[in-house]
Write an enzyme that holds these catalytic residues in place. Structure first.
Site, PDB file in Angstrom:
ATOM      1  N   HIS A 226       0.807  -1.236   0.000  1.00 30.62           N
ATOM      2  CA  HIS A 226       0.000   0.000   0.000  1.00 30.62           C
ATOM      3  C   HIS A 226       0.832   1.274   0.000  1.00 30.62           C
ATOM      4  CE1 HIS A 226       1.101  -0.376   4.222  1.00 30.62           C
ATOM      5  NE2 HIS A 226       0.801   0.909   4.360  1.00 30.62           N
TER       6      HIS A 226
HETATM    7  C1  UD1 Z   1      -1.744   4.997   6.736  1.00 30.17           C
HETATM    8  C2  UD1 Z   1      -0.375   5.376   7.328  1.00 30.17           C
HETATM    9  C3  UD1 Z   1       0.635   4.293   6.988  1.00 30.17           C
HETATM   10  C4  UD1 Z   1       0.146   2.926   7.405  1.00 30.17           C
HETATM   11  C5  UD1 Z   1      -1.217   2.675   6.777  1.00 30.17           C
HETATM   12  C6  UD1 Z   1      -1.797   1.337   7.158  1.00 30.17           C
HETATM   13  C7  UD1 Z   1       0.162   7.796   7.438  1.00 30.17           C
HETATM   14  C8  UD1 Z   1       0.990   8.849   6.836  1.00 30.17           C
HETATM   15  N1  UD1 Z   1       0.126   6.630   6.755  1.00 30.17           N
HETATM   16  O1  UD1 Z   1      -1.623   5.013   5.321  1.00 30.17           O
HETATM   17  O2  UD1 Z   1       1.847   4.570   7.675  1.00 30.17           O
HETATM   18  O3  UD1 Z   1       1.062   1.946   6.992  1.00 30.17           O
HETATM   19  O4  UD1 Z   1      -2.110   3.710   7.214  1.00 30.17           O
HETATM   20  O5  UD1 Z   1      -3.043   1.154   6.598  1.00 30.17           O
HETATM   21  O6  UD1 Z   1      -0.447   8.013   8.470  1.00 30.17           O
HETATM   22  N2  UD1 Z   1      -9.420   4.481   3.453  1.00 30.17           N
HETATM   23  C9  UD1 Z   1     -10.533   3.699   3.533  1.00 30.17           C
HETATM   24  N3  UD1 Z   1     -11.013   3.408   4.774  1.00 30.17           N
HETATM   25  C10 UD1 Z   1     -10.421   3.874   5.912  1.00 30.17           C
HETATM   26  C11 UD1 Z   1      -9.293   4.686   5.793  1.00 30.17           C
HETATM   27  C12 UD1 Z   1      -8.789   4.971   4.556  1.00 30.17           C
HETATM   28  O7  UD1 Z   1     -11.092   3.255   2.553  1.00 30.17           O
HETATM   29  O8  UD1 Z   1     -10.905   3.545   7.017  1.00 30.17           O
HETATM   30  C13 UD1 Z   1      -8.887   4.784   2.116  1.00 30.17           C
HETATM   31  C14 UD1 Z   1      -9.175   6.189   1.709  1.00 30.17           C
HETATM   32  O9  UD1 Z   1      -9.593   6.155   0.406  1.00 30.17           O
HETATM   33  C15 UD1 Z   1      -7.851   6.894   1.825  1.00 30.17           C
HETATM   34  C16 UD1 Z   1      -6.842   5.767   1.608  1.00 30.17           C
HETATM   35  O10 UD1 Z   1      -7.486   4.599   2.119  1.00 30.17           O
HETATM   36  O11 UD1 Z   1      -7.724   7.903   0.900  1.00 30.17           O
HETATM   37  C17 UD1 Z   1      -5.558   5.984   2.331  1.00 30.17           C
HETATM   38  O12 UD1 Z   1      -5.777   6.214   3.706  1.00 30.17           O
HETATM   39  P1  UD1 Z   1      -4.811   7.160   4.573  1.00 30.17           P
HETATM   40  O13 UD1 Z   1      -5.256   7.168   5.977  1.00 30.17           O
HETATM   41  O14 UD1 Z   1      -4.634   8.460   3.901  1.00 30.17           O
HETATM   42  O15 UD1 Z   1      -3.379   6.484   4.495  1.00 30.17           O
HETATM   43  P2  UD1 Z   1      -2.907   4.973   4.359  1.00 30.17           P
HETATM   44  O16 UD1 Z   1      -2.389   4.766   2.981  1.00 30.17           O
HETATM   45  O17 UD1 Z   1      -3.909   4.018   4.897  1.00 30.17           O
END
Ligand code: UD1
Length: 386
Positions: A226
Site C-alpha cells: 500500500h
Molecule cells: C496509513 C499510514 C501508513 C500505514 C497505513 C496502514 C500515514 C501517513 N500513513 O496510510 O503509515 O502503513 O495507514 O493502513 O499516516 N481508506 C478507507 N477506509 C479507511 C481509511 C482509509 O477506505 O478507514 C482509504 C481512503 O480512500 C484513503 C486511503 O485509504 O484515501 C488511504 O488512507 P490514509 O489514511 O490516507 O493512508 P494509508 O495509505 O492508509
C-alpha cells in the site's frame, strides 16, 4: 496520574492494546490514589469497519473515549484537523502524559499538540529511521521523536539512532517491541482459525471455482502492498502486478488482502481486469489481525511493503521480501539476524530474491526483548520518569 493515549490508523491498534492492558494490571495492584486515569483518543484517520472497528473488537480495545473523526484527506488536512481537535481535548482533560505510537499522521499531530500545551509526550516505537524523507512516515517519526520527552525504543539500533541525533540519554529507554506483545497474546487463538473460512468470508470477488482451487492448495504466498512508492506510480505498479500475474503465481498461489488505497490506484490505472483474471491469485478485502496472523503462520513466503509485517514475519519465521528500497526496521533483515530481504521495486531484484526465499524453510528469529512483555516496561518507564 492521567494519561491520554492516541490511535489513528490500522497499525496503531495492535500497539495500543497491550499498553491499555498494562494500565489495567497496574491499577489492580496499586492503591486508589496511585491509579492511572486513562483516556483513549481515536483520531479517526481510519474509520471503516475493516480498517478500524474489527481491530477494536479482536484486540479487546475499549471504545475510544473521544473520536476526533478526521477521516481521509491530504497529509496537511489530516494533521491540521487532528491538531485543532486534539488541542481541545488537551485543554479539557489536562493530562500528565500523552502517549503516541508508531509513525502515522496521528502520531505526529498529537505529539506536536501535546508539546505546545506543555504536556509531556511519550513515543512508543521511537528511533526507527529509514533515512528516506520522501516517506511520509519518516517525517512523522522524526518530528514525533524530537517532540517526545520519553523515547521508548524497540531495538538497540533505534536507541543508537536517537543518540546520534543528540537526544539526551535519560530520555531513551530500550523496552522491546510492543507489537510482539499482541502477537504472543493472540498466537494460540489464531492457530485455531480455519484457513478456508478466512478465504470464504473475506474474498473480494465472488468466484466459486477459485475458492475451490485455493481450498486445496498446500503452499501459498501472501502479498500486502500500500506504500505510495509502490502504488501511486503507474509504471511501477504495473510492472509489479505483471510480475505477480505472469511469473510469481506460476510458481506458487498468492493470497492478497488488498488495501483500499491500492484498489483505488489499480482501478485508476486500468489494471484491474488483468489482475482479477489471474487464476492463481486470490484477492481478499482488508482482513482483521487474527486472520492475518493465521495466514502469516501458514504462508511459505510473504511479499510486503508494510512495516509491522516485517517484524511479525521475523518472529513467526516466514521468509519475506520487503518491496522497498529501505527499511526503518533493519533488524528484520537477514544481514542483521532477521528473516527478510530488501528488494525495492526492481523486478530483477525481486525475481532473484524470490528464488532464494522459495527455497528457505521457516526459521523464527526473536530480537532481544521481543518477548511479549514490552507494554509493562513502557508503563514502568512512564511511571518512573524523572
Ligand atoms: C496509513 C499510514 C501508513 C500505514 C497505513 C496502514 C500515514 C501517513 N500513513 O496510510 O503509515 O502503513 O495507514 O493502513 O499516516 N481508506 C478507507 N477506509 C479507511 C481509511 C482509509 O477506505 O478507514 C482509504 C481512503 O480512500 C484513503 C486511503 O485509504 O484515501 C488511504 O488512507 P490514509 O489514511 O490516507 O493512508 P494509508 O495509505 O492508509
Amino acid at each position: 496520574m492521567k494519561i491520554i493515549s492516541v490511535v489513528g490508523a490500522r497499525p496503531n491498534f495492535m500497539k495500543i492494546a497491550p499498553f491499555i492492558r498494562a494500565i489495567g494490571k497496574y491499577n489492580q495492584i496499586n492503591t486508589s490514589n496511585e491509579r492511572i486515569q486513562h483516556v483513549l483518543v481515536h483520531t479517526g484517520q481510519h474509520y471503516d469497519e475493516r480498517m478500524s472497528n474489527t481491530f477494536f473488537k479482536e484486540l479487546d480495545i475499549p471504545e475510544p473515549d473521544v473520536n476526533l473523526e478526521v477521516g481521509s484527506g491530504s497529509h496537511a488536512e489530516q494533521v491540521g484537523l487532528t491538531m485543532i481537535a486534539f488541542e481541545k481535548v488537551l485543554l479539557k482533560e489536562r493530562p500528565d502524559w500523552v502517549v503516541v505510537v508508531g509513525d502515522v499522521n496521528a502520531t505526529l499531530a498529537c505529539s506536536v499538540t501535546a508539546k505546545k500545551e506543555l504536556v509531556k509526550c511519550c513515543h512508543i516505537e521511537a528511533g526507527l529511521r529509514s533515512h528516506d524523507i520522501s516517506m511520509p512516515e519518516e517525517i512523522n517519526r522524526m518530528v514525533t521523536d524530537r517532540m517526545s520527552d520519553l523515547l521508548l525504543t524497540p531495538d538497540k539500533m533505534s536507541s543508537e539512532n536517537l543518540r546520534n541525533e543528540g537526544e539526551p540519554e535519560n530520555s531513551i529507554v530500550f523496552v522491546g517491541n510492543i507489537m510482539i506483545d499482541t502477537l504472543e497474546y493472540l498466537r494460540e487463538k489464531a492457530t485455531k482459525i480455519d484457513f478456508n473460512n478466512i478465504l470464504e468470508v473475506n474474498a473480494l470477488l465472488e468466484n466459486e471455482d477459485r475458492l475451490k482451487f485455493f481450498s486445496k492448495i498446500k503452499d501459498y504466498g501472501l502479498i500486502t502492498m500500500h506504500r505510495p512508492s509502490n502504488v501511486d506510480d503507474e509504471q511501477i505498479l504495473e510492472a509489479i502486478l505483471n510480475w505477480y500475474v505472469d511469473d510469481a503465481t506460476e510458481r506458487i498461489p498468492l493470497i492478497w488482502p488488498i488495501h483500499p488505497r491500492t484498489v483505488k490506484q489499480i482501478e485508476q490505472f486500468g489494471l484491474w481486469n488483468k489482475l482479477i483474471a489471474c487464476r492463481n491469485l486470490l484477492l481478499l478485502k482488508p482482513i482483521g489481525y487474527l486472520d492475518m496472523l493465521r495466514l502469516n503462520m501458514g504462508a511459505k513466503i510473504m511479499l510486503t511493503d508494510s512495516g509491522g509485517l516485517q517484524e511479525e514475519c521475523c518472529v513467526l519465521g516466514t521468509p519475506f521480501l520487503t518491496l522497498r528500497w529501505n527499511t526503518e526496521r533493519p533488524i528484520t533483515l537477514t544481514e542483521n539476524g532477521g528473516a527478510g530481504f530488501l528488494v525495492g521495486n526492481n523486478i530483477s531484484n525481486i525475481k532473484r530474491d524470490f528464488d532464494l526465499i522459495m527455497n528457505q524453510n521457516r526459521n523464527p528469529k526473536r530480537p532481544k526483548l521481543w518477548d511479549g512483555n514490552t507494554a509493562d516496561r513502557c508503563l514502568n518507564a512512564i511511571v518512573n520518569f524523572k
